[in-house]
Write a protein that holds these residues in place. Structure first.
Motif, PDB file in Angstrom:
ATOM      1  N   VAL A  37       0.750  -1.364  -0.128  1.00  0.00           N
ATOM      2  CA  VAL A  37       0.104  -0.041  -0.152  1.00  0.00           C
ATOM      3  C   VAL A  37       0.790   1.290   0.008  1.00  0.00           C
ATOM      4  N   ARG A  38       0.575   2.120  -0.992  1.00  0.00           N
ATOM      5  CA  ARG A  38       1.262   3.487  -0.976  1.00  0.00           C
ATOM      6  C   ARG A  38       0.562   4.469  -0.578  1.00  0.00           C
ATOM      7  N   ASN A  39       0.858   5.601   0.071  1.00  0.00           N
ATOM      8  CA  ASN A  39       0.163   6.842   0.226  1.00  0.00           C
ATOM      9  C   ASN A  39       0.771   7.796  -0.276  1.00  0.00           C
ATOM     10  N   VAL A  40       0.465   8.327  -1.488  1.00  0.00           N
ATOM     11  CA  VAL A  40       1.081   9.573  -2.081  1.00  0.00           C
ATOM     12  C   VAL A  40       0.231  10.475  -2.318  1.00  0.00           C
ATOM     13  N   ASP A  41       0.584  11.547  -2.821  1.00  0.00           N
ATOM     14  CA  ASP A  41      -0.325  12.929  -3.146  1.00  0.00           C
ATOM     15  C   ASP A  41      -0.454  13.017  -4.612  1.00  0.00           C
ATOM     16  N   ASP A  42      -1.722  13.593  -5.132  1.00  0.00           N
ATOM     17  CA  ASP A  42      -1.845  13.945  -6.642  1.00  0.00           C
ATOM     18  C   ASP A  42      -1.381  15.402  -6.565  1.00  0.00           C
ATOM     19  N   HIS A  68       5.173   6.596 -11.454  1.00  0.00           N
ATOM     20  CA  HIS A  68       3.831   5.861 -11.882  1.00  0.00           C
ATOM     21  C   HIS A  68       3.913   4.610 -12.242  1.00  0.00           C
ATOM     22  N   GLY A  69       5.082   3.956 -12.795  1.00  0.00           N
ATOM     23  CA  GLY A  69       5.212   2.708 -13.410  1.00  0.00           C
ATOM     24  C   GLY A  69       5.222   1.722 -12.378  1.00  0.00           C
ATOM     25  N   GLU A  70       5.564   2.109 -10.833  1.00  0.00           N
ATOM     26  CA  GLU A  70       5.426   1.313  -9.498  1.00  0.00           C
ATOM     27  C   GLU A  70       4.060   1.032  -9.331  1.00  0.00           C
ATOM     28  N   MET A  71       3.039   1.876  -9.910  1.00  0.00           N
ATOM     29  CA  MET A  71       1.643   1.855  -9.361  1.00  0.00           C
ATOM     30  C   MET A  71       0.902   0.566  -9.976  1.00  0.00           C
ATOM     31  N   ILE A  72       0.194  -0.411  -9.198  1.00  0.00           N
ATOM     32  CA  ILE A  72      -0.438  -1.234  -9.820  1.00  0.00           C
ATOM     33  C   ILE A  72      -2.019  -0.976  -9.748  1.00  0.00           C
ATOM     34  N   ALA A  73      -2.384  -0.372  -8.778  1.00  0.00           N
ATOM     35  CA  ALA A  73      -3.977  -0.028  -8.694  1.00  0.00           C
ATOM     36  C   ALA A  73      -4.049   1.171  -7.664  1.00  0.00           C
ATOM     37  N   ALA A  74      -5.164   1.835  -7.797  1.00  0.00           N
ATOM     38  CA  ALA A  74      -5.391   2.859  -6.777  1.00  0.00           C
ATOM     39  C   ALA A  74      -6.994   2.636  -6.394  1.00  0.00           C
ATOM     40  N   TYR A  82     -11.040  10.689 -10.029  1.00  0.00           N
ATOM     41  CA  TYR A  82     -11.162   9.304 -10.777  1.00  0.00           C
ATOM     42  C   TYR A  82     -11.802   8.153  -9.898  1.00  0.00           C
ATOM     43  N   VAL A  83     -11.226   7.902  -8.700  1.00  0.00           N
ATOM     44  CA  VAL A  83     -11.372   6.545  -7.941  1.00  0.00           C
ATOM     45  C   VAL A  83     -11.675   7.241  -6.405  1.00  0.00           C
ATOM     46  N   ASP A  84     -12.921   6.705  -6.059  1.00  0.00           N
ATOM     47  CA  ASP A  84     -13.353   7.148  -4.764  1.00  0.00           C
ATOM     48  C   ASP A  84     -14.475   6.340  -4.332  1.00  0.00           C
ATOM     49  N   CYS A  85     -14.266   5.245  -3.843  1.00  0.00           N
ATOM     50  CA  CYS A  85     -15.453   4.334  -3.409  1.00  0.00           C
ATOM     51  C   CYS A  85     -16.452   4.894  -2.316  1.00  0.00           C
ATOM     52  N   ALA A  86     -17.539   4.634  -2.297  1.00  0.00           N
ATOM     53  CA  ALA A  86     -18.526   5.432  -1.746  1.00  0.00           C
ATOM     54  C   ALA A  86     -18.638   5.098  -0.190  1.00  0.00           C
ATOM     55  N   ASP A  87     -18.059   3.797   0.027  1.00  0.00           N
ATOM     56  CA  ASP A  87     -18.042   3.457   1.584  1.00  0.00           C
ATOM     57  C   ASP A  87     -16.783   4.078   2.197  1.00  0.00           C
ATOM     58  N   GLY A  88     -15.910   4.597   1.675  1.00  0.00           N
ATOM     59  CA  GLY A  88     -14.707   5.288   2.215  1.00  0.00           C
ATOM     60  C   GLY A  88     -13.702   4.248   2.547  1.00  0.00           C
ATOM     61  N   LEU A  89     -13.499   3.141   2.220  1.00  0.00           N
ATOM     62  CA  LEU A  89     -12.601   2.050   2.787  1.00  0.00           C
ATOM     63  C   LEU A  89     -11.507   1.802   1.861  1.00  0.00           C
ATOM     64  N   TRP A  90     -10.906   3.006   1.296  1.00  0.00           N
ATOM     65  CA  TRP A  90      -9.863   2.979   0.474  1.00  0.00           C
ATOM     66  C   TRP A  90      -8.564   2.345   1.048  1.00  0.00           C
ATOM     67  N   ASP A  91      -8.042   2.619   2.294  1.00  0.00           N
ATOM     68  CA  ASP A  91      -7.023   1.849   2.916  1.00  0.00           C
ATOM     69  C   ASP A  91      -7.250   0.308   2.915  1.00  0.00           C
ATOM     70  N   GLU A  92      -8.587   0.160   3.452  1.00  0.00           N
ATOM     71  CA  GLU A  92      -8.744  -1.215   3.696  1.00  0.00           C
ATOM     72  C   GLU A  92      -8.595  -2.076   2.151  1.00  0.00           C
ATOM     73  N   ASN A  93      -9.323  -1.286   1.337  1.00  0.00           N
ATOM     74  CA  ASN A  93      -9.335  -2.005  -0.081  1.00  0.00           C
ATOM     75  C   ASN A  93      -7.925  -2.190  -0.629  1.00  0.00           C
ATOM     76  N   ALA A  94      -7.176  -1.049  -0.471  1.00  0.00           N
ATOM     77  CA  ALA A  94      -5.746  -1.133  -1.099  1.00  0.00           C
ATOM     78  C   ALA A  94      -4.992  -2.348  -0.026  1.00  0.00           C
ATOM     79  N   ALA A  95      -5.185  -2.489   1.105  1.00  0.00           N
ATOM     80  CA  ALA A  95      -4.420  -3.454   1.970  1.00  0.00           C
ATOM     81  C   ALA A  95      -4.920  -5.029   1.704  1.00  0.00           C
ATOM     82  N   PHE A  96      -6.156  -5.180   1.151  1.00  0.00           N
ATOM     83  CA  PHE A  96      -6.719  -6.405   0.675  1.00  0.00           C
ATOM     84  C   PHE A  96      -6.197  -6.685  -0.715  1.00  0.00           C
ATOM     85  N   ILE A  97      -5.947  -5.763  -1.576  1.00  0.00           N
ATOM     86  CA  ILE A  97      -5.593  -5.928  -2.932  1.00  0.00           C
ATOM     87  C   ILE A  97      -4.125  -6.608  -2.887  1.00  0.00           C
ATOM     88  N   ALA A  98      -3.090  -5.557  -2.184  1.00  0.00           N
ATOM     89  CA  ALA A  98      -1.775  -5.960  -1.587  1.00  0.00           C
ATOM     90  C   ALA A  98      -1.700  -7.528  -1.113  1.00  0.00           C
TER      91      ALA A  98
END
Length: 123
Positions: A37-42, A68-74, A82-98
């Motif tokens: 999981v990476r936390n970066v800024d736009d 940007h070539g190191e990024m798999i998904a956001a 572009y990406v902002d899930c309605a439930d606000g579980l961004w960190d949890e979703n990224a942790a699950f994918i990783a």
């Protein structure tokens, strides 16, 4: 060619359940792990939560100061939104994918091992 994203269905030749060979093939075709999981800024310094092939530095690098070539998904891209899930579980979703990058191949191997044990017990 990009994958269909569908979950492999049952395989009658392997005792039902998921098609483990198809799952294994999808795992092999994906970018090698480990993923982090990476936390970066736009470019407007809004949070961007991503899955990356490189560990998080803790510095919250601002685009374009990260590769940007190191990024798999956001799981969160706020500007542009572009990406902002309605439930606000961004960190949890990224942790699950990783985590899934490592766990899914291991689970497939374990299920195959158990299937072999069951098959040998039936003989």
């Amino acid at each position: 060619m990009h994958g269909s994203g569908k979950v492999p269905e049952g395989n009658a030749g392997q005792g039902g359940g998921l098609d483990l060979d198809e799952i294994e093939e999808a795992c092999s075709a994906a970018t090698p792990g480990p993923w982090f999981v990476r936390n970066v800024d736009d470019d407007y310094a809004m949070n961007l939560v991503a899955v990356s092939t490189v560990e998080d530095t803790g510095r919250g690098e601002r685009w374009p100061a990260f590769d940007h070539g190191e990024m798999i998904a956001a799981t969160l891209v706020q500007h542009p939104r572009y990406v902002d899930c309605a439930d606000g579980l961004w960190d949890e979703n990224a942790a699950f994918i990783a985590m899934a990058r490592d766990a899914v191949p291991r689970l497939v191997e374990e299920v195959k091992r158990l299937r072999r044990l069951l098959a040998s017990a039936d003989e």
